[in-house]
Scaffold this active site. Structure first.
Site, PDB file in Angstrom:
ATOM      1  N   HIS A  60       0.913  -1.259   0.095  1.00  0.00           N
ATOM      2  CA  HIS A  60      -0.047  -0.186  -0.016  1.00  0.00           C
ATOM      3  C   HIS A  60       0.733   1.296  -0.099  1.00  0.00           C
ATOM      4  O   HIS A  60       2.097   1.391   0.587  1.00  0.00           O
ATOM      5  CB  HIS A  60      -0.853   0.010   1.274  1.00  0.00           C
ATOM      6  CG  HIS A  60      -1.943  -0.761   1.227  1.00  0.00           C
ATOM      7  ND1 HIS A  60      -3.091  -0.761   1.843  1.00  0.00           N
ATOM      8  CD2 HIS A  60      -2.260  -2.087   0.281  1.00  0.00           C
ATOM      9  CE1 HIS A  60      -4.098  -1.651   1.501  1.00  0.00           C
ATOM     10  NE2 HIS A  60      -3.484  -2.369   0.861  1.00  0.00           N
ATOM     11  N   GLU A  88       0.804   4.152   1.461  1.00  0.00           N
ATOM     12  CA  GLU A  88       1.279   4.598   3.006  1.00  0.00           C
ATOM     13  C   GLU A  88       2.516   3.792   3.512  1.00  0.00           C
ATOM     14  O   GLU A  88       3.192   4.275   4.086  1.00  0.00           O
ATOM     15  CB  GLU A  88       0.059   4.548   3.877  1.00  0.00           C
ATOM     16  CG  GLU A  88      -1.048   5.390   3.387  1.00  0.00           C
ATOM     17  CD  GLU A  88      -1.922   4.715   2.388  1.00  0.00           C
ATOM     18  OE1 GLU A  88      -3.084   5.408   2.233  1.00  0.00           O
ATOM     19  OE2 GLU A  88      -1.966   3.811   2.200  1.00  0.00           O
ATOM     20  N   CYS A 101      -6.233   2.578   5.073  1.00  0.00           N
ATOM     21  CA  CYS A 101      -6.908   1.445   5.624  1.00  0.00           C
ATOM     22  C   CYS A 101      -6.478   1.032   6.980  1.00  0.00           C
ATOM     23  O   CYS A 101      -5.912   1.474   7.612  1.00  0.00           O
ATOM     24  CB  CYS A 101      -6.752   0.211   4.397  1.00  0.00           C
ATOM     25  SG  CYS A 101      -5.184  -0.399   4.689  1.00  0.00           S
ATOM     26  N   CYS A 132      -2.905   0.104   7.368  1.00  0.00           N
ATOM     27  CA  CYS A 132      -1.813   1.433   7.220  1.00  0.00           C
ATOM     28  C   CYS A 132      -2.133   2.048   8.307  1.00  0.00           C
ATOM     29  O   CYS A 132      -0.959   2.662   8.827  1.00  0.00           O
ATOM     30  CB  CYS A 132      -2.308   2.126   5.927  1.00  0.00           C
ATOM     31  SG  CYS A 132      -1.908   1.218   4.292  1.00  0.00           S
TER      32      CYS A 132
END
Length: 155
Positions: free
Chosen positions: A53, A55, A83, A86
């Site tokens: 992801h 992040e 999410c 993260c």
């Protein structure tokens, strides 16, 4: 750090790169004292690795660049609300501020029922981050629409 739009535009450019590779359009950066110390481009779909992801990759980039000791004084910008996964990363590294464009209600760390970004029930996480949302939201939503179009063509 008065101009959030400047940093969000950087995230949007990263998100466009993610979209070009068939990934959700998420871009993220970490900023310390008006300097970008880490960048992340969503690549979970193209790599097959769910942990890729934006992040997470921005934090990994910051660590690789030698900024471990200032993560808790940094601001994370992202096109999307982080999410749950993260959000845990953000809390673990005690990132003090989060700025994002669009919410992700089902799995977001603030807007879902799993409020990892807001809880104060984990003592070692310290203070919850300051959160500002809706920055360049329309631009981020347009990217989401493009991703939805891409997905519909894949079927």
């Amino acid at each position: 750090m008065d101009n959030y739009n400047h940093y969000m535009l950087e995230c949007i450019e990263l998100a466009k790169q993610a979209l070009e590779k068939g990934n959700p359009p998420v871009g993220s950066i970490l900023v310390f004292e008006d300097k970008i110390i880490g960048r992340g481009i969503e690549s979970g779909k193209s790599s097959g690795d769910i942990t890729q992801h934006a992040e997470i990759l921005a934090v990994k980039d910051s660590l690789a660049n030698g900024y471990r000791n200032i993560l808790e004084k940094s601001v994370m910008f992202s096109t999307h609300e982080p999410c749950i996964m993260c959000s845990y990363l953000i809390r673990h590294h005690k990132i003090s501020k989060l700025v994002f464009g669009v919410s992700v209600p089902l799995v977001g760390g603030q807007s879902s029922e799993f409020k990892i970004l807001e809880t104060e029930n984990v003592p070692k996480w310290g203070n919850k981050p300051e959160i500002e949302s809706g920055i360049l939201q329309k631009d981020c939503e347009i990217l989401n629409e493009k991703f939805a179009e891409y997905l519909s063509k894949q079927k």
